[in-house]
Structure formats: C-alpha cells, structure tokens
Design a protein around this motif. Structure first.
Motif, PDB file in Angstrom:
ATOM      1  N   SER A 186       8.562  -6.451  -2.380  1.00 55.47           N
ATOM      2  CA  SER A 186       7.992  -6.109  -1.061  1.00 55.47           C
ATOM      3  C   SER A 186       7.168  -4.816  -1.127  1.00 55.47           C
ATOM      4  O   SER A 186       6.205  -4.654  -0.384  1.00 55.47           O
ATOM      5  N   HIS A 187       7.545  -3.901  -2.027  1.00 56.70           N
ATOM      6  CA  HIS A 187       6.786  -2.651  -2.177  1.00 56.70           C
ATOM      7  C   HIS A 187       5.357  -2.945  -2.633  1.00 56.70           C
ATOM      8  O   HIS A 187       4.410  -2.299  -2.206  1.00 56.70           O
ATOM      9  N   TRP A 188       5.224  -3.931  -3.542  1.00 57.45           N
ATOM     10  CA  TRP A 188       3.889  -4.288  -4.037  1.00 57.45           C
ATOM     11  C   TRP A 188       3.070  -5.009  -2.966  1.00 57.45           C
ATOM     12  O   TRP A 188       1.896  -4.700  -2.741  1.00 57.45           O
ATOM     13  N   ILE A 189       3.738  -5.952  -2.270  1.00 56.27           N
ATOM     14  CA  ILE A 189       3.048  -6.707  -1.206  1.00 56.27           C
ATOM     15  C   ILE A 189       2.485  -5.729  -0.177  1.00 56.27           C
ATOM     16  O   ILE A 189       1.370  -5.869   0.316  1.00 56.27           O
ATOM     17  N   ASN A 190       3.294  -4.710   0.104  1.00 52.30           N
ATOM     18  CA  ASN A 190       2.918  -3.699   1.081  1.00 52.30           C
ATOM     19  C   ASN A 190       1.759  -2.846   0.572  1.00 52.30           C
ATOM     20  O   ASN A 190       0.753  -2.634   1.266  1.00 52.30           O
ATOM     21  N   MET A 191       1.901  -2.356  -0.665  1.00 52.82           N
ATOM     22  CA  MET A 191       0.875  -1.488  -1.257  1.00 52.82           C
ATOM     23  C   MET A 191      -0.478  -2.201  -1.379  1.00 52.82           C
ATOM     24  O   MET A 191      -1.534  -1.583  -1.214  1.00 52.82           O
ATOM     25  N   LYS A 192      -0.433  -3.522  -1.657  1.00 52.28           N
ATOM     26  CA  LYS A 192      -1.646  -4.312  -1.851  1.00 52.28           C
ATOM     27  C   LYS A 192      -2.579  -4.234  -0.641  1.00 52.28           C
ATOM     28  O   LYS A 192      -3.799  -4.276  -0.784  1.00 52.28           O
ATOM     29  N   ILE A 193      -1.972  -4.093   0.552  1.00 50.94           N
ATOM     30  CA  ILE A 193      -2.788  -4.034   1.779  1.00 50.94           C
ATOM     31  C   ILE A 193      -3.674  -2.783   1.747  1.00 50.94           C
ATOM     32  O   ILE A 193      -4.853  -2.844   2.107  1.00 50.94           O
ATOM     33  N   ILE A 194      -3.095  -1.657   1.307  1.00 54.28           N
ATOM     34  CA  ILE A 194      -3.900  -0.427   1.196  1.00 54.28           C
ATOM     35  C   ILE A 194      -4.985  -0.629   0.136  1.00 54.28           C
ATOM     36  O   ILE A 194      -6.150  -0.279   0.341  1.00 54.28           O
ATOM     37  N   LEU A 195      -4.589  -1.219  -0.994  1.00 58.16           N
ATOM     38  CA  LEU A 195      -5.545  -1.396  -2.100  1.00 58.16           C
ATOM     39  C   LEU A 195      -6.718  -2.271  -1.664  1.00 58.16           C
ATOM     40  O   LEU A 195      -7.879  -1.959  -1.950  1.00 58.16           O
ATOM     41  N   GLU A 196      -6.398  -3.365  -0.965  1.00 60.50           N
ATOM     42  CA  GLU A 196      -7.477  -4.261  -0.528  1.00 60.50           C
ATOM     43  C   GLU A 196      -8.396  -3.572   0.484  1.00 60.50           C
ATOM     44  O   GLU A 196      -9.608  -3.788   0.476  1.00 60.50           O
TER      45      GLU A 196
END
Lengths: 480, 480
Positions: free
Chosen positions: A35-45
């Motif tokens: 879930s930490h990655w799924i969450n972080m991906k939003i910032i990255l995108e």
C-alpha cells in the motif's frame, strides 16, 4: 507522424513544467512495497504529469514495484541478494505473525511489532547494501545528477544514497512505531499528556490512568523499542560515509517530511515548519463505473469483485457504509467521500486508525475474531441509520476538502521547492545541531542545580563557620 | 446612472465573494493602534474587496483608527473614559520610557517592559470596560450577528466580546513578551534549548552560556513577568461572564492564530495546527513613483520627505540599502524587496528583529547612541558593497515569494474558514483541556515516582524484616 505527435506532447509537458512550477527536475525514488508503493505512485505520476523525470530504484526482489504497470516512470533495476519469492514469503509471514500478535495487550503487540521490525530491518539492510555496494549502479546514479531523492523512511537506505550522491532528500511517511523516526530524526515534539502513543488506541482526551499508561508506553518505546536494528545500520552507514554516524542522524538530514495525515484524521499536535501534512492526497472524485460479467454469488444484493478501485466504489452515490480493516488509505477515501465506517482492524496502524475514527464519531469498531453475524448487522444498521455517524464523517469530509491548497499539490510544491532551492534549510530547526541532552536542556539544568547546590553548601558552611567562631569567641570570653 | 454603476460594482463584489470564497460574512474587529493598526487594515481591506462586511469597534480615544481614512470599512464608535489626548500622550510617554530602558541589560529591559505592559494593561482594561459595560453597544453588536471577531491580543478585550456574543475568534499576533500569550493561551511549545526568548537577542544556535541565560530568562518570564495585570483582568472577565475564568483561558478560545512572522524572518520552531504564519502579507510589488516639489535640503543626493510609503521606496530598483529601526513591518518589506539593512533598533521587538537579520546575514547592527558618522558610513558601505548581505537578503526574499499560497490569501482563507465552519475545532489541541500540571505530566510523573518509592520502601522493609527474622531464627538456633 506519430513521433511528431509524441514530440509535441513531450514539449507540452516540458512547457507545463517550465511555466507552472519552475524548471523540470530529476527525481530519484527509493520505494516501499504494497500500500505504501500504491500511495507513493500517485505523487510520482503527478510529478511526471508536471514534466519531471522520475526514476525508481527497483531491486530484483520488488513485489508490487512493476515497470509494466507504470509506463510513464523510469526504473533503474539492480540485483538483490534476496529472491522475489523469498521477499514475498517473508512479507506474508510477517503479516500472519503481526495479525496474530495484534489481538492481544499493548505489551504483546509491541513485542510482536519489535520482532517484525527487527526482521524487516535485516532484510532492508541486505537490499540497501545490494544497492549501495553496487559500484556500477552508484556511478550511474552519480552521473545522472538527480535533483532530489524521495522515499518512505520505513524501509531505510534513501538517506544514505542522498548523502553519497550529495542531493536533497524528501520523505513521505505515514507513521513510525513509537513515532521514533519523527521524534529522533525529525525532532518533532510529542507531549505525552495529550498525544497518544502509536498502538495505544487512546484518543487525545485521556483519563489519568490512560495518561499514566501512555507515559509508560512512551518511556518503554523510547528506551527499549528499536524500529531498526540500529547497531547494524549505524555501522554500515558509518563505513559507507567514512565517518562515525547513526541511521537517525542520517535520516535527520531530510529537507522535508510529507506526512500522510491531516487534522481530520489525526488529533491536533505540535509540528515543525519542515513537516507538511498531506493526508488524503491520493483520493479522487471519480464516480464509479464498472462494466463486467455479473457474478452469481451470495445474496442478490451482495457482489464480489476480484478487484475494483476502492476510491471509486466509495465515490459511488449509493454507497452507504464502508466495512474496512482500517488501512490509512481506505480510511482517507471514506473521509474524502463522507462514508461512515465499520472497522475490523487487523494490525499495524489499523487499530489506531479505527480508534481515531470512533473518537471522531465516524466509525463503529468490531473485533473480527469475536464478532457474531448479528454484531456486524447491528453495526452496519447503526452507521447507516443513526445520522450521528453520517454527520460526523461529512464534517471530516468538509475539512478534507476545505484546504487552501489540495494535499497532492502541496506535496508536489514542496518536492519542487526542494529541487529549486537544493534543500529547504530555512525550515530546519536548530534542534538538529544539539545532542539529546542539550536538546532537553539537561546540561543547563544540571549546571543550574549544581550552582544552587554549591551556593547552598557555601552558605551553610559559611553560617556554620560563623556560628563556631562566635561560639569560640564566647567561650574564650567566658574563660577570660 | 452613477448609482446603477455602484450597484453593479457591489453586486460584482458579492458575486466574487459567493463564488470564490464561500458566502459573504460579517467581521467584527477589535483594533490595536499605530503600526499594528496599519498592518491589520491590509487584511480588513482585502476582506472588504472579497465582499465581506467589516466593522471596527472604535473607542473615542482611538488615534490612528480613523473612519475618514478607511471609507470601505464600517466603524462602530463608543465613548471611552480616556480622552484621545491623554491616550496619545500616554503612548508617547511609554515610547520614551521604553526606548530609554531598552538601552540596558536584559534585566533592565525586562523591568521596563514590565512597567510598560502594566500601564498599557490598565488603560486597555479601562477601554475594554467602556465597551463591554456599554449595554446599548453590546445589544447592537448582538443584534448585528457577526460571523467572526478579529483582533490583535496585545490589547485584550476581543476574547471577552467573542464569548459574550458567542462568535468565533481569530487572532493576528506579531509576538508577545516572553511568548506568554502564545504559550499560556495558545499552548505553543517553546523548547528553551533552541528557541531564544523574546528580548534576549540570541539566535537559534546558542552557546552553553547563552542557553543558561536563555533558561534563566524563560523561568523569570514565566514565573514573574506579567503581560497583563492578570488579577484585574481575571476578575473582570469572571464577573462579565458570570463564571470563574482567567484572561489566558478566555484568550485560549481563539480558533485561529495568524502569526505575523515566517521562516525567512523567524528561526524554525514548533507550531500547532491552528497557528498560521502569515509574515510579510502586507508587502506589495508596487514600483515607486513620487511626483512632488523638489526639496533643497542637505546634500544633493539626500532627500527628505514628510511621508512616503516605505514599501514603495524599498521596491524602487535604485534602492541599495535600508537604514531601519527594525520594526517588523519594515524588516518584512526589506526582505520582500531584497534590500540589505543597517539596523538601529530602539525598543520592543526591534532589537530581536535586527538580531534575526544579522544572524541570517542580511543586516549590520549599529547602536544609535554610541555610533559615529564613520560607523554609519562603513556599515552602509558594507551592506552595499559586500555581496554577502545582498545574497542573503535575496535568499530570504526568494523564500518569502516562493510559497504555495501568498500570506495575505492564507490569512483571508482562515478567517473565511472560521466563518464558514463557525470555528476551527479540528485544529484545536487537546492541551487546552488540561491543567498546567496535567499538561506537563507532573501528576503522572509524581504518581509514578510515588509508585517507585513505595515499591522501594516495601522492598527494603521486606528485606529488613526477612533479615531480622533470619537473624532471630539463627540466634534462637544458637541458643538452643
């Protein structure tokens, strides 16, 4: 023709970046999993959308960090000494262990968490060494001249890479056990009188007994609990940097802390200028639309889907309640869309998250192990039919929506700020330049107490001396 | 035709308000005098521009608070038991006294400040009583149904009016002596190890001796200094509200604290979610243009004007340095426009302000009483010719300009937020519901120490008892 189209699109992205948010930058990411990655991906995108170049450092053991699922993000892979299968099994075991341990008292919970974090720390250290000791990789990173490194400090290493590459560091953190990272690295104060410690499940209005317990938990967590196997990390970081240092000191170099929390979810507590609360940044107002084969399972009003975006489901106007395990992402989606909750927490921050939501009147909590079918039905009826829950969660939802800048925009602003200014030194409290005893003014208090003691001693001795002199003089006078 | 134009303009203002920032509101203001008023007026005028109705409670003694100079703001006047002449003379005397006292050591400065604040407190209490005990005025205010009251807490009363009218309260504060208001009413923590106390002129990196002094100052200010003659205020507030209360408790009801400071000016320190740092909100990028009779005084390159807007002067591209007494407004204008300073501080927060600017490398400090003509020339040459000062002040200027939302917009946002939500309870730390000993966990620490002491006592007694028993048994055995 096609390439021309792409070129113009790329040019447009570059222009967006140049004009709306300063020059375009190169962002390096040390990722977390699940879930930490799924969450972080939003910032990255979002960073990619604004024209920045995002590169994720991906070990060969990575589970959800998958280049195929994020075509706009670059990936820099390196071989890990842990196989992907072992890494995934390791997490599955941790999870089982943690869920079991989380059912008991604070002390059992904390002991389980200690084991979990100790194991996680060792695996993380292995992968960190795989990256940092990989000369080819580090040379490539050095040559790439990144502007900032972004990481979730729960799995360390980014701070070491940032030091080696000499680039600024931005953290995105939900919470650390015992607030250890925020406290010891970030220098954030947590007054134990109204800030309930992680895993206590207390709220900010504690009874005397709860405050006594909270204090005991704080002392225990501060002096006994180790989020990381510090000795091993301290040694590796000192070796890698060629000077004595600690993991907490290195983490303390972070320029900006993006905390995945906000004051609808969290109880108000002190913060520092380099802490930005961006909770709920991942939520989107998309209305749900699902077109698939109709499954013929269970009752006619219950449907099972392999996977649908939870945020979209919560955004559906017919959604009346949310049965949740209390993960922070899900709770924030429920707040965002104003859906009251029935909480069945399992482990980690989940029991605390549900405790926050019950304290704010937006959820009812059940125990997954002991609850009956009737309990669940009653809880659902309660949150659906009693307007108390809907009103409260709608209030939280209003707070979440009524901010001068949206959380995702604030997150991106501060990452870009750090890139533009090569850090954010003006937000860094001087507490970082003090030892722990200086920070708590123990040397000053000790010195002042010593002064008082010396003065008292001198005064007493002086008085005694005078008294004796006087007595002797009288004796002499009598004799004469 | 004219009235139609005005009507459409008014309609437009209303629309602006309805669509861009929620519904239009009614703002009541308890004003301060002099630079505090000039500063506050900028927020008020911005509120009017956005379509809100702003009413200032103006006593007949008011000096700069002048309806003729603020045609867009409403004024509600009431007779004061102090004449305007006496009030103005009183301030002039205070100023002279304060400037004299500020030349000496910390202890003299603090004693002078204590006298000043004691006198100011008494006059303020008089005017507060003139307003609150004026039944006609209070009834009119009650009937006007204001949405929020805005005030600078250095001259109290607004918090009492807010309680009586039962409306939310927003403060705009620069700083209070010894941080007393922020600390005791706002519950803001000030760690003495890296937060230099007001009037100390220390920066955030203190030597051991400075930290010892800072600790002594803190203890002295906390236990001895009184920003208000508390007893008198506590008694009046308790009588007016019909229940025992204190001025600090009533002030603690403020929903939002707009602090006229920011991290370019201030050293990073802990804050709370209901504290918003809006320093420099009054600065404007207007380029200077002055057309008047050319005065023939002094040298050909020095000009004297009766009054020109300082902000405009600092915004002129030919301005190279700023000789300032170190008032917060002026320092912020210099930061905003990136002009290095020569500081000649007089009193109040001015020496501290200049200490901040010298610590950040943006100013040189001189002593108005002891400096020679050469000192001034050298200081000017230094800040103009040494790029160090220009670079530093430009860095501060960049920080001031590079914010996700402009400070004035943030100030207005939070005032509007409080109006929209009838407060900002979700930002209020639970510390407000604790007594001072609970807040510092003294009861918990006392209880735990008592537990440890009891356990130690019981253990010792137990051991002694056992030892004696054992010894007796042996004796008996020997005898037998």
């Amino acid at each position: 023709k096609m390439s021309l189209k792409w070129l113009s699109l790329l040019l447009l992205l570059q222009l967006t970046c140049y004009f709306s948010s300063g020059r375009c930058g190169k962002v390096l990411v040390w990722p977390m999993e699940y879930s930490h990655w799924i969450n972080m991906k939003i910032i990255l995108e979002e960073l990619v959308t604004r024209g920045h170049e995002v590169t994720v450092l991906k070990s060969s053991a990575a589970i959800l960090v998958d280049p195929n699922k994020s075509p706009t993000i670059k990936f820099e892979s390196f071989p890990a000494s842990v196989s992907q299968e072992d890494y995934e099994n390791f997490f599955q075991q941790l999870l089982t262990e943690w869920i079991q341990g989380a059912k008991h008292s604070f002390w059992t919970k904390i002991t389980t968490a200690q084991n979990i974090f100790s194991e996680l720390s060792d695996v993380s250290l292995k992968i960190c060494k795989d990256a940092v000791l990989n000369k080819k990789l580090m040379t490539k990173l050095q040559e790439s001249r990144f502007d900032v490194i972004l990481a979730d400090p729960i799995i360390p290493c980014a701070e070491l890479v940032a030091e080696i590459l000499n680039i600024p560091l931005v953290y995105s953190l939900r919470i650390s056990p015992g607030y250890s990272i925020e406290k010891f690295s970030g220098k954030l104060p947590f007054p134990p009188s109204y800030v309930p410690v992680v895993m206590s499940e207390f709220n900010d209005h504690m009874t005397f007994t709860e405050r006594v317990n909270n204090m005991l938990y704080v002392v225990f967590l501060d002096f006994w609990f180790q989020t990381f196997n510090e000795k091993k990390w301290n040694q590796f970081y000192s070796e890698a940097l060629g000077r004595p240092t600690t993991i907490f000191e290195t983490m303390g170099k972070a320029d900006m802390w993006l905390i995945r929390n906000y004051w609808d979810f969290e109880f108000p507590r002190p913060l520092l200028p380099n802490f930005e609360f961006i909770g709920g940044f991942h939520c989107k107002p998309v209305l749900w639309k699902y077109e698939g084969k109709k499954p013929d399972t269970l009752g006619p009003n219950t449907r099972l889907y392999k996977w649908i975006p939870q945020n979209d489901l919560l955004g559906h106007p017919q959604t009346k309640a949310f049965i949740t395990h209390g993960g922070a992402n899900g709770v924030y989606e429920a707040i965002y869309h104003g859906i009251p909750m029935v909480g069945l927490p399992l482990f980690g921050d989940q029991p605390d998250n549900i405790a926050h939501m019950t304290a704010k009147g937006a959820a009812v909590r059940l125990d997954l192990d002991t609850m009956s079918r009737t309990d669940l039905v009653n809880a659902l009826k309660q949150v659906i039919n009693n307007p108390f829950y809907k009103e409260n969660v709608m209030r939280l939802s209003t707070i979440q929506h009524d901010q001068p800048v949206k959380p995702l925009d604030r997150a991106v602003f501060w990452i870009e700020f750090v890139m533009r200014h090569k850090g954010a030194k003006h937000l860094r409290p001087a507490a970082h330049d003090l030892t722990w005893y200086q920070y708590h003014s123990l040397d000053v208090i000790g010195f002042l107490l010593a002064c008082v003691a010396t003065a008292a001693f001198a005064l007493t001795r002086g008085c005694l001396f005078c008294c004796r002199k006087l007595a002797n003089a009288r004796k002499k006078a009598k004799r004469q």
